[in-house]
Design an enzyme around this catalytic site. Structure first.
Site, PDB file in Angstrom:
ATOM      1  N   ALA A  11      52.940  47.235  18.829  1.00  0.00           N
ATOM      2  CA  ALA A  11      53.716  48.363  18.308  1.00  0.00           C
ATOM      3  C   ALA A  11      53.939  49.472  19.325  1.00  0.00           C
ATOM      4  O   ALA A  11      54.774  50.337  19.112  1.00  0.00           O
ATOM      5  CB  ALA A  11      53.019  48.941  17.073  1.00  0.00           C
ATOM      6  N   ARG A  16      53.871  54.516  30.133  1.00  0.00           N
ATOM      7  CA  ARG A  16      53.503  54.411  31.545  1.00  0.00           C
ATOM      8  C   ARG A  16      54.314  53.369  32.301  1.00  0.00           C
ATOM      9  O   ARG A  16      54.307  53.332  33.529  1.00  0.00           O
ATOM     10  CB  ARG A  16      52.002  54.131  31.690  1.00  0.00           C
ATOM     11  CG  ARG A  16      51.136  55.372  31.533  1.00  0.00           C
ATOM     12  CD  ARG A  16      49.682  55.071  31.797  1.00  0.00           C
ATOM     13  NE  ARG A  16      49.048  54.385  30.687  1.00  0.00           N
ATOM     14  CZ  ARG A  16      47.814  53.877  30.721  1.00  0.00           C
ATOM     15  NH1 ARG A  16      47.105  53.970  31.828  1.00  0.00           N
ATOM     16  NH2 ARG A  16      47.300  53.274  29.669  1.00  0.00           N
ATOM     17  N   SER A 101      45.928  42.043  21.821  1.00  0.00           N
ATOM     18  CA  SER A 101      47.013  42.956  22.198  1.00  0.00           C
ATOM     19  C   SER A 101      48.184  42.176  22.778  1.00  0.00           C
ATOM     20  O   SER A 101      47.996  41.185  23.502  1.00  0.00           O
ATOM     21  CB  SER A 101      46.517  43.975  23.227  1.00  0.00           C
ATOM     22  OG  SER A 101      45.542  44.809  22.662  1.00  0.00           O
ATOM     23  N   GLU A 155      32.591  53.702  25.276  1.00  0.00           N
ATOM     24  CA  GLU A 155      33.769  53.952  26.099  1.00  0.00           C
ATOM     25  C   GLU A 155      33.373  54.673  27.383  1.00  0.00           C
ATOM     26  O   GLU A 155      32.350  55.355  27.442  1.00  0.00           O
ATOM     27  CB  GLU A 155      34.798  54.776  25.323  1.00  0.00           C
ATOM     28  CG  GLU A 155      35.338  54.087  24.081  1.00  0.00           C
ATOM     29  CD  GLU A 155      35.981  52.741  24.374  1.00  0.00           C
ATOM     30  OE1 GLU A 155      36.620  52.599  25.434  1.00  0.00           O
ATOM     31  OE2 GLU A 155      35.831  51.819  23.543  1.00  0.00           O
ATOM     32  N   ASN A 228      49.649  48.005  31.670  1.00  0.00           N
ATOM     33  CA  ASN A 228      50.052  49.336  31.220  1.00  0.00           C
ATOM     34  C   ASN A 228      51.094  49.986  32.114  1.00  0.00           C
ATOM     35  O   ASN A 228      51.695  50.985  31.735  1.00  0.00           O
ATOM     36  CB  ASN A 228      48.825  50.250  31.137  1.00  0.00           C
ATOM     37  CG  ASN A 228      47.888  49.842  30.016  1.00  0.00           C
ATOM     38  OD1 ASN A 228      48.325  49.595  28.898  1.00  0.00           O
ATOM     39  ND2 ASN A 228      46.605  49.732  30.318  1.00  0.00           N
ATOM     40  N   ARG A 333      77.457  26.262  38.887  1.00  0.00           N
ATOM     41  CA  ARG A 333      77.514  27.243  37.810  1.00  0.00           C
ATOM     42  C   ARG A 333      77.385  26.535  36.457  1.00  0.00           C
ATOM     43  O   ARG A 333      77.336  25.304  36.392  1.00  0.00           O
ATOM     44  CB  ARG A 333      78.803  28.048  37.922  1.00  0.00           C
ATOM     45  CG  ARG A 333      78.827  28.958  39.158  1.00  0.00           C
ATOM     46  CD  ARG A 333      80.203  29.557  39.389  1.00  0.00           C
ATOM     47  NE  ARG A 333      80.642  30.340  38.248  1.00  0.00           N
ATOM     48  CZ  ARG A 333      81.906  30.752  38.081  1.00  0.00           C
ATOM     49  NH1 ARG A 333      82.846  30.436  38.982  1.00  0.00           N
ATOM     50  NH2 ARG A 333      82.243  31.465  37.028  1.00  0.00           N
ATOM     51  N   TYR A 366      86.101  24.284  45.821  1.00  0.00           N
ATOM     52  CA  TYR A 366      85.835  24.804  44.481  1.00  0.00           C
ATOM     53  C   TYR A 366      86.351  23.814  43.440  1.00  0.00           C
ATOM     54  O   TYR A 366      87.528  23.418  43.462  1.00  0.00           O
ATOM     55  CB  TYR A 366      86.529  26.155  44.254  1.00  0.00           C
ATOM     56  CG  TYR A 366      86.447  26.597  42.811  1.00  0.00           C
ATOM     57  CD1 TYR A 366      85.244  27.036  42.270  1.00  0.00           C
ATOM     58  CD2 TYR A 366      87.555  26.525  41.970  1.00  0.00           C
ATOM     59  CE1 TYR A 366      85.148  27.405  40.938  1.00  0.00           C
ATOM     60  CE2 TYR A 366      87.474  26.900  40.628  1.00  0.00           C
ATOM     61  CZ  TYR A 366      86.262  27.340  40.120  1.00  0.00           C
ATOM     62  OH  TYR A 366      86.159  27.701  38.800  1.00  0.00           O
ATOM     63  N   SER A 405      92.149  17.209  52.613  1.00  0.00           N
ATOM     64  CA  SER A 405      91.678  18.561  52.894  1.00  0.00           C
ATOM     65  C   SER A 405      92.757  19.606  52.625  1.00  0.00           C
ATOM     66  O   SER A 405      93.952  19.353  52.783  1.00  0.00           O
ATOM     67  CB  SER A 405      91.237  18.665  54.352  1.00  0.00           C
ATOM     68  OG  SER A 405      90.131  17.819  54.601  1.00  0.00           O
TER      69      SER A 405
END
Length: 455
Positions: A11, A16, A101, A155, A228, A333, A366, A405
């Protein structure tokens, strides 16, 4: 087997990170951090997974789809408050619940499985996943008594000198007896400087009720890394990349320089394939056996079959069949499909085209919106002219045709099999089998004209 549940905490905004993208949606090796967590929970055979969303809820849900259920934490009032939001779904369910987490992308399913087993074997109310940190600064410390029983989590800001010397840290992952979790959650308060409800307070409540609280220490501290900021994100990518590369080398892939080889989490590779340095494989790319991919190649969401050689080229959503080769410095591509034993040389581009078996496209060409048959020779500098300024049009070239060509094939046009296009031609009409098409002005030489030029 006891029913297993999981809660992913996703959530937070992640200020940071200094990003408009929500923290858990930042990618590690081509996959969002929260997707990594969810994937590993799925591998651990957890049938009931709830993701707590808040900031960017819609975007997170779109990213993960229907693989998990969601609850909304409208206000971010702490980890305990986040878990409380799942009560309507999980509150009356028996079994065990793991809490993870969404910004910890390096955990493995094996670690979650071991945590569950340890928790179940000890009939615990709560089990904390811990690790030994090289530098525990900033982490909550696990305080055990003289026989190794967990007493509490302290902590950093609350730890005394003796406690700060402890290097067993809280990774932020927990396994709870589900009913005892929600019973304890109803007793926590927000009487702290931040005014938040902390999940860690549940541990103290359970200890005060003489419930069994244990800690399972995992071996690899790197797994517990939370992200973080961008520095930690780069470190997580480095750890994950090293893990991925070692996995594929153990599966029979050779890497000339693993430190500069970048492979996303969902890529798969076949045996006896060789990757040089500075190769990037991204997305859902699949590479077969016995391929060789040289330095500077970048392949995204593409399928490479067996025995393919790619030299310093870029592929996007393309496919190369067995024995084909490309490069250097060419580009496939989206929707380019290269048949078996096809040669695509240097500085070529192919887009939304199928090229049949044994055809050769040497260089500086191409090919777009086209279907080419087998054993065709495409000369240097050929252009498939597929766009009229409004719409794209298709060109068909039959087997064994020869395209000289510097020719332009202006779509829509059909070149039959065995047809021959003379060099320098601009073809706007169909060419029948065995015909040679010449579409260029007749040469005219002007006698002594060069003498008039100001040289």
């Amino acid at each position: 087997m006891t029913k297993r549940n999981a809660i992913i905490l996703a959530a937070g905004k992640g200020t940071r990170m200094r990003s408009k993208l929500y923290k858990v949606l930042h990618q590690v090796c081509g996959k969002t951090m929260v997707d990594h967590v969810l994937t590993q929970l799925e591998k651990a055979h957890i049938e009931n997974i709830i993701t707590v969303v808040g900031f960017g809820a819609k975007t997170v849900e779109e990213s993960l789809g229907h693989r998990t259920r969601y609850v909304l934490q409208k206000q971010q009032l702490g980890t305990g408050h986040a878990v409380m939001q799942t009560k309507d779904i999980l509150g009356d369910i028996d079994g065990e619940t793991i809490i993870v987490s969404g910004d910890t992308p390096l955990f493995k399913a094996e670690t979650f499985e071991k945590l569950f087993q340890y928790h179940e074997q000890r009939h615990a109310a709560a089990t904390i996943l811990t690790s030994t940190a090289p530098d525990p600064t900033g982490y909550g410390r696990i305080v055990r008594n003289d026989v190794g029983i967990v007493e509490r989590i302290v902590e950093q800001k609350d730890a005394n000198a003796q406690e700060q010397a402890i290097n067993e840290i809280n990774t932020g992952v927990y396994c709870f007896d589900n009913q005892k979790l929600f019973s304890a959650l109803s007793k926590i308060n927000n009487d702290n400087a931040q005014g938040e409800y902390y999940l860690t307070d549940v541990i103290g409540i359970l200890k005060g009720e003489d419930e069994i609280v244990t800690a399972y220490k995992m071996d690899d501290f790197d797994e517990s890394m939370g992200v973080n900021d961008r520095v930690a994100l780069a470190r997580a990518n480095q750890v994950m990349r090293d893990r991925i590369n070692k996995h594929w080398m153990r599966e029979g892939v050779s890497m000339i320089d693993p430190s500069t080889t970048y492979i996303d989490a969902d890529v798969t590779l076949g045996k006896d394939t060789v990757l040089e340095g500075n190769v990037v494989l991204k997305g859902k790319t699949v590479v077969g056996n016995d391929c060789y991919i040289s330095a500077g190649s970048r392949i995204i969401d593409s399928t490479i079959h067996d025995g393919v050689k790619i030299t310093s080229s870029t592929l996007e959503s393309a496919e190369m069949h067995n024995g084909s080769n490309i490069g250097p410095n060419s580009h496939l591509r989206p929707e380019a499909e290269i048949g078996e034993n096809v040669h695509i040389g240097n500085f070529c581009e192919v887009k939304k085209a199928y090229i049949g078996e044994g055809t050769k496209v040497g260089h500086l060409t191409y090919i777009g919106n086209a279907t080419l048959g087998k054993n065709i020779n495409i000369g240097c500098g050929v252009v498939f002219v597929n766009y009229d300024g409004t719409n794209k049009h298709h060109t068909n070239v039959g087997d064994h045709a020869f395209i000289g060509s510097n020719s332009n094939l202006v779509a829509p046009v059909n070149i039959a099999k065995d047809a021959f296009i003379a060099a320098g031609s601009t073809i706007t009409d169909s060419v029948e089998q065995y015909d040679m098409a010449i579409a260029r002005a007749r040469q005219v030489n002007k006698k002594d004209y060069a003498k008039k030029l100001p040289w």
